[in-house]
Design a protein around this motif. Sequence first.
Motif, PDB file in Angstrom:
ATOM      1  N   PRO A  63       0.859  -1.308  -0.032  1.00 58.21           N
ATOM      2  CA  PRO A  63      -0.056  -0.119  -0.023  1.00 58.21           C
ATOM      3  C   PRO A  63       0.815   1.105   0.096  1.00 58.21           C
ATOM      4  N   PRO A  64       0.506   2.387  -0.573  1.00 56.47           N
ATOM      5  CA  PRO A  64       1.196   3.628  -0.723  1.00 56.47           C
ATOM      6  C   PRO A  64       0.943   4.273   0.651  1.00 56.47           C
ATOM      7  N   THR A  65       2.011   5.048   1.079  1.00 50.80           N
ATOM      8  CA  THR A  65       1.797   5.806   2.406  1.00 50.80           C
ATOM      9  C   THR A  65       0.780   6.906   2.048  1.00 50.80           C
ATOM     10  N   SER A  66       0.335   7.788   3.003  1.00 55.13           N
ATOM     11  CA  SER A  66      -0.274   8.940   2.850  1.00 55.13           C
ATOM     12  C   SER A  66       0.401  10.015   2.061  1.00 55.13           C
ATOM     13  N   GLU A  67       1.578  10.259   2.408  1.00 56.37           N
ATOM     14  CA  GLU A  67       2.462  11.114   1.506  1.00 56.37           C
ATOM     15  C   GLU A  67       2.647  10.627  -0.192  1.00 56.37           C
ATOM     16  N   GLU A  68       2.603   9.455  -0.325  1.00 52.68           N
ATOM     17  CA  GLU A  68       2.927   9.236  -1.536  1.00 52.68           C
ATOM     18  C   GLU A  68       1.332   9.128  -2.273  1.00 52.68           C
ATOM     19  N   ARG A  69       0.342   8.923  -1.743  1.00 49.06           N
ATOM     20  CA  ARG A  69      -0.971   9.130  -2.387  1.00 49.06           C
ATOM     21  C   ARG A  69      -0.897  10.906  -2.563  1.00 49.06           C
ATOM     22  N   ALA A 136     -10.788  17.239  11.145  1.00 51.65           N
ATOM     23  CA  ALA A 136     -10.601  16.643   9.919  1.00 51.65           C
ATOM     24  C   ALA A 136     -10.244  15.370  10.179  1.00 51.65           C
ATOM     25  N   PRO A 137     -10.552  14.248   9.191  1.00 46.69           N
ATOM     26  CA  PRO A 137      -9.954  13.213   9.304  1.00 46.69           C
ATOM     27  C   PRO A 137      -8.628  12.818   9.076  1.00 46.69           C
ATOM     28  N   SER A 138      -8.028  11.538   9.566  1.00 43.33           N
ATOM     29  CA  SER A 138      -6.666  11.527   9.215  1.00 43.33           C
ATOM     30  C   SER A 138      -6.603  11.274   7.673  1.00 43.33           C
ATOM     31  N   LEU A 139      -5.149  11.717   7.464  1.00 39.87           N
ATOM     32  CA  LEU A 139      -4.817  11.212   5.900  1.00 39.87           C
ATOM     33  C   LEU A 139      -5.150   9.624   5.454  1.00 39.87           C
ATOM     34  N   ARG A 140      -5.106   8.962   6.247  1.00 38.62           N
ATOM     35  CA  ARG A 140      -5.311   7.337   5.972  1.00 38.62           C
ATOM     36  C   ARG A 140      -6.746   7.378   5.529  1.00 38.62           C
ATOM     37  N   ALA A 141      -7.756   8.040   6.574  1.00 40.55           N
ATOM     38  CA  ALA A 141      -9.071   8.132   6.407  1.00 40.55           C
ATOM     39  C   ALA A 141      -9.631   8.944   5.057  1.00 40.55           C
ATOM     40  N   VAL A 142      -8.928   9.678   4.550  1.00 39.15           N
ATOM     41  CA  VAL A 142      -9.567  10.324   3.342  1.00 39.15           C
ATOM     42  C   VAL A 142      -9.220   9.688   2.147  1.00 39.15           C
ATOM     43  N   ASP A 143     -10.554   9.257   1.811  1.00 36.22           N
ATOM     44  CA  ASP A 143     -10.563   8.554   0.406  1.00 36.22           C
ATOM     45  C   ASP A 143     -10.333   9.286  -0.939  1.00 36.22           C
ATOM     46  N   ARG A 144     -10.596  10.544  -0.693  1.00 43.10           N
ATOM     47  CA  ARG A 144     -10.479  11.425  -2.081  1.00 43.10           C
ATOM     48  C   ARG A 144      -9.517  12.639  -1.770  1.00 43.10           C
ATOM     49  N   ILE A 145      -8.822  12.840  -2.418  1.00 42.42           N
ATOM     50  CA  ILE A 145      -7.763  13.690  -2.241  1.00 42.42           C
ATOM     51  C   ILE A 145      -7.909  14.895  -3.354  1.00 42.42           C
ATOM     52  N   ASP A 146      -8.432  16.048  -2.943  1.00 42.26           N
ATOM     53  CA  ASP A 146      -9.098  17.034  -3.624  1.00 42.26           C
ATOM     54  C   ASP A 146      -7.588  18.176  -4.329  1.00 42.26           C
ATOM     55  N   THR A 152      -8.460  26.141 -16.743  1.00 42.26           N
ATOM     56  CA  THR A 152      -8.475  25.670 -18.148  1.00 42.26           C
ATOM     57  C   THR A 152      -7.399  24.616 -18.218  1.00 42.26           C
ATOM     58  N   LYS A 153      -6.729  24.022 -17.161  1.00 44.41           N
ATOM     59  CA  LYS A 153      -6.053  22.951 -17.283  1.00 44.41           C
ATOM     60  C   LYS A 153      -6.564  21.516 -17.582  1.00 44.41           C
ATOM     61  N   ARG A 154      -6.203  20.914 -18.635  1.00 40.06           N
ATOM     62  CA  ARG A 154      -6.823  19.632 -19.159  1.00 40.06           C
ATOM     63  C   ARG A 154      -6.307  18.529 -18.003  1.00 40.06           C
ATOM     64  N   VAL A 155      -7.176  18.282 -17.191  1.00 43.46           N
ATOM     65  CA  VAL A 155      -6.898  16.869 -16.642  1.00 43.46           C
ATOM     66  C   VAL A 155      -8.290  16.652 -15.855  1.00 43.46           C
ATOM     67  N   ARG A 156      -8.546  15.349 -15.698  1.00 40.67           N
ATOM     68  CA  ARG A 156      -9.605  14.893 -15.191  1.00 40.67           C
ATOM     69  C   ARG A 156      -9.572  14.050 -13.890  1.00 40.67           C
ATOM     70  N   SER A 157     -10.625  13.987 -12.848  1.00 37.85           N
ATOM     71  CA  SER A 157     -10.627  13.302 -11.921  1.00 37.85           C
ATOM     72  C   SER A 157     -10.579  11.748 -12.104  1.00 37.85           C
ATOM     73  N   THR A 158      -9.883  11.116 -11.469  1.00 38.93           N
ATOM     74  CA  THR A 158      -9.631   9.656 -11.401  1.00 38.93           C
ATOM     75  C   THR A 158      -9.115   8.904 -10.291  1.00 38.93           C
ATOM     76  N   GLY A 159      -9.664   7.961 -10.043  1.00 36.63           N
ATOM     77  CA  GLY A 159      -9.116   7.229  -8.703  1.00 36.63           C
ATOM     78  C   GLY A 159      -9.385   8.073  -7.509  1.00 36.63           C
ATOM     79  N   PHE A 160      -8.489   8.258  -6.673  1.00 37.98           N
ATOM     80  CA  PHE A 160      -8.424   8.934  -5.359  1.00 37.98           C
ATOM     81  C   PHE A 160      -8.313  10.526  -5.769  1.00 37.98           C
ATOM     82  N   ALA A 161      -7.775  10.717  -6.904  1.00 36.78           N
ATOM     83  CA  ALA A 161      -7.484  12.124  -7.118  1.00 36.78           C
ATOM     84  C   ALA A 161      -8.642  12.798  -7.895  1.00 36.78           C
ATOM     85  N   HIS A 162      -9.413  13.761  -6.845  1.00 34.41           N
ATOM     86  CA  HIS A 162     -10.410  14.585  -7.525  1.00 34.41           C
ATOM     87  C   HIS A 162      -9.945  16.192  -7.740  1.00 34.41           C
TER      88      HIS A 162
END
Length: 366
Positions: A63-69, A136-146, A152-162
């Motif tokens: 599993p990745p660490t919170s910092e890696e996520r 706020a919840p712990s980083l481990r408990a945050v399912d989605r990282i905003d 104008t940036k071309r990037v989409r939400s995917t996985g845990f990255a919102h």
Amino acid sequence: MTHNTPLSPRPLSHLTETAPPRVLTANSLREHGVSTAAADERCRPGGPWQMLLPGVYLLHPGPPTSEERLRAALLHAGGERSRIPAQQGTANRTDHAGGALPGAPGTPQRHCPPPELPEAMITGLAALTLHGFTGAPSLRAVDRIDVLVPRTKRVRSTGFAHIVRGHSLPDPEEVTGLPVAPVARALADTVAQLTDAGVVRRLLVESVRGGHCEAGAVVGELLRARLLGRPHVREAVDALVAENRALAEGLLYEMVFRHRLPDPCWNVDLRLPGGPVLGGVDAYWPDQAVAVELDTRSPRPHIDQDEQWSQYARKREVLEGLGITVVHLTPAKLRESLGQQAAIVRTALMTAVEREPAEYVTVTPR
């Protein structure tokens, strides 16, 4: 060896035998001789690597660490490039263009322009956690990282990255080496996604109670995000205003007692004998004719700020016309420099004997 002799592939130990976080993009890997196909091959089931997000690789199993996520979410949004550790010692460090890195022994130092602001930053609940919010919840408990990016940036939400888009991005703050949205902006981006009135209220109140930011900054961001039309947000703002006032009064009490100022009359109205009320003050020393007034104007936009300030100014002009010295304090000044504000009040009290006697006023509780 001729110039046409192909270079042998670089070993991957310099990528995997370093301290975490070990999160890299496909582009970064290609710059160091690892093709996308080779990276994907290492991400097969049971392989030593894994793909956290499209084009973002974690260079170890498990599993990745919170910092890696967090770093992976930023890399996905194009907001951060992780530096590849050098294979050799620092004496031979080079940048991606082949030049010596600043600070390498034996290389001339040159002025480097200030780095550009990142095009993405952590916001939302993850940002509040990084800022130290207990609600706020712990980083481990945050399912989605905003991740906040330009509109104008071309990037989409995917996985845990919102992906959260903004017309204008604030200057990020560096927290644990990561670009993080300021508290007020992170709060607005969080509140935009919450429907639980209790959670919204707790987070807004903690922003002031914990000394994270000013109430006005929070409300300004909520107004910009057009969130004040939601009833549960308006109720939370009312609690925020009340908390801001209570904290300011508590700091004023602390200033007086910690710095051993004479006891004042607390929260009183001043009036001329037989006349109308001149105005209320938070503390008043009758013998020295010195008043302290806290500037806790409501940050709510439906109350006109200019009119409130005009009321402050008119009252101060009337009181000073009667010979009363008015010391104007703000919650921010009390938080940042309590001793300095106490010295200002002490000076006003000590110099009272040098001023003309003030008009007699009566003092009544508010």
